[in-house]
Scaffold this motif. Structure first.
Motif, PDB file in Angstrom:
ATOM      1  N   MET A   1       0.822  -1.202   0.000  1.00  0.00           N
ATOM      2  CA  MET A   1       0.000   0.000   0.000  1.00  0.00           C
ATOM      3  C   MET A   1       0.860   1.259   0.000  1.00  0.00           C
ATOM      4  N   LEU A   2       0.335   2.321  -0.625  1.00  0.00           N
ATOM      5  CA  LEU A   2       1.057   3.586  -0.664  1.00  0.00           C
ATOM      6  C   LEU A   2       1.305   4.121   0.749  1.00  0.00           C
ATOM      7  N   GLU A   3       0.319   3.940   1.630  1.00  0.00           N
ATOM      8  CA  GLU A   3       0.480   4.441   3.003  1.00  0.00           C
ATOM      9  C   GLU A   3       1.666   3.792   3.702  1.00  0.00           C
ATOM     10  N   GLN A   4       1.916   2.526   3.430  1.00  0.00           N
ATOM     11  CA  GLN A   4       3.057   1.859   4.049  1.00  0.00           C
ATOM     12  C   GLN A   4       4.372   2.417   3.533  1.00  0.00           C
ATOM     13  N   LEU A   5       4.428   2.702   2.224  1.00  0.00           N
ATOM     14  CA  LEU A   5       5.629   3.318   1.662  1.00  0.00           C
ATOM     15  C   LEU A   5       5.873   4.684   2.299  1.00  0.00           C
ATOM     16  N   LEU A   6       4.798   5.459   2.464  1.00  0.00           N
ATOM     17  CA  LEU A   6       4.940   6.789   3.053  1.00  0.00           C
ATOM     18  C   LEU A   6       5.384   6.711   4.512  1.00  0.00           C
ATOM     19  N   ARG A  53      -0.352  16.897   9.660  1.00  0.00           N
ATOM     20  CA  ARG A  53      -0.618  16.707   8.235  1.00  0.00           C
ATOM     21  C   ARG A  53       0.478  17.349   7.399  1.00  0.00           C
ATOM     22  N   TYR A  54       0.842  16.659   6.337  1.00  0.00           N
ATOM     23  CA  TYR A  54       1.913  17.089   5.449  1.00  0.00           C
ATOM     24  C   TYR A  54       1.405  17.086   4.013  1.00  0.00           C
ATOM     25  N   GLN A  55       2.005  17.948   3.201  1.00  0.00           N
ATOM     26  CA  GLN A  55       1.647  17.921   1.786  1.00  0.00           C
ATOM     27  C   GLN A  55       2.797  17.338   0.979  1.00  0.00           C
ATOM     28  N   LEU A  56       2.428  16.701  -0.103  1.00  0.00           N
ATOM     29  CA  LEU A  56       3.393  16.041  -0.976  1.00  0.00           C
ATOM     30  C   LEU A  56       2.921  16.133  -2.413  1.00  0.00           C
ATOM     31  N   PHE A  57       3.790  16.628  -3.287  1.00  0.00           N
ATOM     32  CA  PHE A  57       3.540  16.515  -4.717  1.00  0.00           C
ATOM     33  C   PHE A  57       4.145  15.182  -5.152  1.00  0.00           C
ATOM     34  N   LEU A  58       3.263  14.259  -5.476  1.00  0.00           N
ATOM     35  CA  LEU A  58       3.654  12.874  -5.738  1.00  0.00           C
ATOM     36  C   LEU A  58       3.817  12.661  -7.237  1.00  0.00           C
ATOM     37  N   GLY A  59       5.004  12.257  -7.631  1.00  0.00           N
ATOM     38  CA  GLY A  59       5.262  11.913  -9.023  1.00  0.00           C
ATOM     39  C   GLY A  59       5.124  10.415  -9.239  1.00  0.00           C
ATOM     40  N   VAL A  60       4.654  10.026 -10.418  1.00  0.00           N
ATOM     41  CA  VAL A  60       4.482   8.611 -10.764  1.00  0.00           C
ATOM     42  C   VAL A  60       5.077   8.404 -12.150  1.00  0.00           C
ATOM     43  N   SER A  69      16.607   9.550  -8.386  1.00  0.00           N
ATOM     44  CA  SER A  69      16.701   8.371  -7.513  1.00  0.00           C
ATOM     45  C   SER A  69      16.672   8.757  -6.033  1.00  0.00           C
ATOM     46  N   HIS A  70      17.218   9.944  -5.709  1.00  0.00           N
ATOM     47  CA  HIS A  70      17.231  10.381  -4.306  1.00  0.00           C
ATOM     48  C   HIS A  70      15.838  10.740  -3.807  1.00  0.00           C
ATOM     49  N   ALA A  71      14.879  10.950  -4.722  1.00  0.00           N
ATOM     50  CA  ALA A  71      13.522  11.347  -4.344  1.00  0.00           C
ATOM     51  C   ALA A  71      12.560  10.170  -4.312  1.00  0.00           C
ATOM     52  N   LEU A  72      13.059   8.957  -4.536  1.00  0.00           N
ATOM     53  CA  LEU A  72      12.194   7.780  -4.599  1.00  0.00           C
ATOM     54  C   LEU A  72      11.516   7.501  -3.260  1.00  0.00           C
ATOM     55  N   ILE A  73      10.203   7.287  -3.312  1.00  0.00           N
ATOM     56  CA  ILE A  73       9.442   6.848  -2.147  1.00  0.00           C
ATOM     57  C   ILE A  73       9.319   5.330  -2.152  1.00  0.00           C
ATOM     58  N   GLY A  74       9.022   4.776  -3.319  1.00  0.00           N
ATOM     59  CA  GLY A  74       8.937   3.334  -3.434  1.00  0.00           C
ATOM     60  C   GLY A  74       8.197   2.933  -4.701  1.00  0.00           C
ATOM     61  N   ARG A  77       2.284  -0.731  -7.317  1.00  0.00           N
ATOM     62  CA  ARG A  77       1.562  -1.124  -8.521  1.00  0.00           C
ATOM     63  C   ARG A  77       2.436  -0.994  -9.773  1.00  0.00           C
ATOM     64  N   ASP A  78       3.679  -1.473  -9.626  1.00  0.00           N
ATOM     65  CA  ASP A  78       4.647  -1.543 -10.725  1.00  0.00           C
ATOM     66  C   ASP A  78       5.050  -0.174 -11.274  1.00  0.00           C
ATOM     67  N   LYS A  79       4.830   0.875 -10.499  1.00  0.00           N
ATOM     68  CA  LYS A  79       5.247   2.214 -10.919  1.00  0.00           C
ATOM     69  C   LYS A  79       6.085   2.859  -9.816  1.00  0.00           C
ATOM     70  N   TYR A  80       7.001   3.711 -10.250  1.00  0.00           N
ATOM     71  CA  TYR A  80       7.858   4.429  -9.313  1.00  0.00           C
ATOM     72  C   TYR A  80       7.106   5.653  -8.774  1.00  0.00           C
ATOM     73  N   HIS A  81       7.023   5.740  -7.461  1.00  0.00           N
ATOM     74  CA  HIS A  81       6.405   6.882  -6.792  1.00  0.00           C
ATOM     75  C   HIS A  81       7.511   7.665  -6.081  1.00  0.00           C
ATOM     76  N   TYR A  82       7.506   8.978  -6.273  1.00  0.00           N
ATOM     77  CA  TYR A  82       8.625   9.787  -5.782  1.00  0.00           C
ATOM     78  C   TYR A  82       8.144  11.194  -5.443  1.00  0.00           C
ATOM     79  N   ASP A  83       9.014  11.937  -4.765  1.00  0.00           N
ATOM     80  CA  ASP A  83       8.714  13.319  -4.385  1.00  0.00           C
ATOM     81  C   ASP A  83       8.928  14.209  -5.605  1.00  0.00           C
ATOM     82  N   ALA A  84       7.829  14.630  -6.215  1.00  0.00           N
ATOM     83  CA  ALA A  84       7.911  15.366  -7.478  1.00  0.00           C
ATOM     84  C   ALA A  84       8.365  16.809  -7.305  1.00  0.00           C
TER      85      ALA A  84
END
Length: 457
Positions: A1-6, A53-60, A69-74, A77-84
């Motif tokens: 789950m995305l929440e676990q990655l976060l 509460r925090y805000q995040l611009f999430l890139g996919v 690579s330094h911004a990778l969250i995890g 669903r087979d896609k890279y999620h990162y701090d955009a």
């Protein structure tokens, strides 16, 4: 789950406020799709029964370039999620959105009335910040993203917008902002202002001055060796380390900002009984501080005497909107003037306190303490600190006096009944600093302890 990655990623971020405490749960309170591969999240983090509460611009992305690579969250669903925020290909949306006044599912991007925004510059993240993330767009704009969200309009947006509407000097011009509703309250998510690409940081300039002053060669084989008494000693008045002209200009700029703030926002006065209550609060804080930093006890009588002088104040004291966290790191020197930044107030304090009216002498005291820190910063742990201490005292005294002279010439009020209040603010700040250094940097505790002496404000 995305929440676990976060939950695994958030504690590693320098702007995350809950370091050192276990995370109970993470949930996504809001998820807005802004465009292909870009989402805006508001994430709720529960720790010890309380929520931040925090805000995040999430890139996919299907593939993640090495530059991100330094911004990778995890991978989810087979896609890279990162701090955009670190992805210039995505953050152009923020610039364009402010330029055009875009609204996306409650996320509102706005520009300052009359401001024209160039949407062509690409962004670069500044790396030095601790609690926010700032994106620099070329040499034109700087956009500060507030990571930890507090419901309400940010004081910096409120103040700078009001001052800009008055054509006030000494501020970085605002260009736009981002907001949403949080708990039914309009809440600032980001502010974009003029980027002072050629300006110099006030703290860095002061330290350069101090280094020049300390680095003047002595008539001895080595610069730091003890030398015979010099019949013509060098002082800050004739050394390359003289900073007093800049301190004077900064004092005048500070006073002008205070004058403009008093015209732009409501003002009030504090009556003598409330000043006496303020003195009692100073004493209570001193008592708590001595319990944690026993080094303060030998100065307790002197500090108490300063606080007791507040009981003698018999006139009303004006209060107004102020900066609230004023020091040399909050000012920039351009080729023509001093610019004052970061009107957010003291970090970590509730929004209501950061917007509360206060004496402008609170800001003055903060800058006086900053001059002391600049003067003695390089002496912490230095083998010749004892010999150099008189130079530190001289540098600080000259620049404090120059700042106060400039402040008075710029329209600031520091004499008469104001003097005891200024001294109390300054020593109250120094007491806080002693406790802070005792907790975090024991080697630096001598810096705030040097504040306790018989010198005038």
């Amino acid at each position: 789950m995305l929440e676990q990655l976060l939950a695994a990623w958030l504690p590693q971020q320098r702007w995350f406020g809950g370091k050192g405490r276990p995370i109970d749960s993470v949930s996504v309170d809001a998820d807005v799709e802004l465009g292909p591969g870009l989402r805006h999240l508001i994430v709720a983090v529960w720790q010890d029964g309380s929520r931040d509460r925090y805000q995040l611009f999430l890139g996919v992305r299907d593939e993640l370039p090495d530059r991100l690579s330094h911004a990778l969250i995890g991978i989810y669903r087979d896609k890279y999620h990162y701090d955009a925020a670190h992805d210039a290909d995505r953050t152009s949306w923020l610039l364009t959105g402010m330029a055009h006044g875009t609204t996306a599912e409650g996320l509102r991007l706005r520009h300052t009335p009359g401001a024209a925004i160039d949407t062509s510059p690409r962004s670069l993240v500044l790396g030095a910040e601790q609690s926010n993330t700032s994106l620099v767009y070329g040499d034109a704009y700087i956009c500060k993203l507030f990571r930890r969200l507090i419901p309400g309009v940010n004081p910096e947006l409120e103040i700078v917008s009001a001052l800009a509407a008055r054509n006030a000097p000494h501020i970085a011009q605002p260009y736009g902002w981002i907001e949403t509703d949080l708990d039914g309250t309009p809440t600032t998510l980001a502010i974009m202002q003029e980027f002072l690409s050629t300006a110099n940081d006030g703290w860095a300039l002061a330290l350069a001055s101090v280094r020049d002053y300390y680095g003047i060669p002595d008539p001895a084989p080595a610069p730091w060796e003890t030398a015979p008494a010099d019949p013509n000693p060098v002082t800050a008045a004739n050394a390359g380390g003289d900073f007093s002209a800049e301190a004077h200009r900064l004092g005048a700029a500070t006073a002008r900002i205070h004058v403009e703030l008093a015209r732009a926002f409501p003002t009030a006065t504090v009556q003598p009984p409330e000043i006496k209550r303020m003195a009692e609060e100073f004493r209570r804080r001193l008592g708590r501080a001595m319990a944690e930093a026993p080094q303060l006890r030998e100065h307790a009588e002197e500090i108490e005497t300063v606080f007791q002088r507040l009981d003698e104040v018999s006139v009303d004291v004006p209060i107004q909107r102020v900066h609230g966290d004023y020091h040399l790191g909050q000012v920039m020197r351009t080729t023509t003037e001093w610019i004052i930044l970061d009107f957010e107030g003291e970090p970590g304090q509730p929004l209501g306190e950061r917007k509360a009216l206060s004496s402008p002498l609170r800001d003055v005291a903060g800058m006086l303490r900053s001059f002391d820190y600049a003067a003695r910063h390089l002496l912490a742990g230095h083998p010749e600190a004892g010999r150099l201490e008189p130079r530190a005292a001289d540098w600080s005294a000259r620049n404090r006096a120059a700042f106060l002279d400039g402040y008075a010439e710029g329209g600031g009020q520091i004499g008469g009944a104001q003097e005891p209040l200024l001294r109390a603010f300054e020593l109250g700040k120094a007491v806080y600093e002693v406790v802070y250094e005792a907790r975090n940097r024991p080697a630096w505790i001598s810096i705030p302890l040097a504040a306790f002496g018989a010198r005038p404000a």
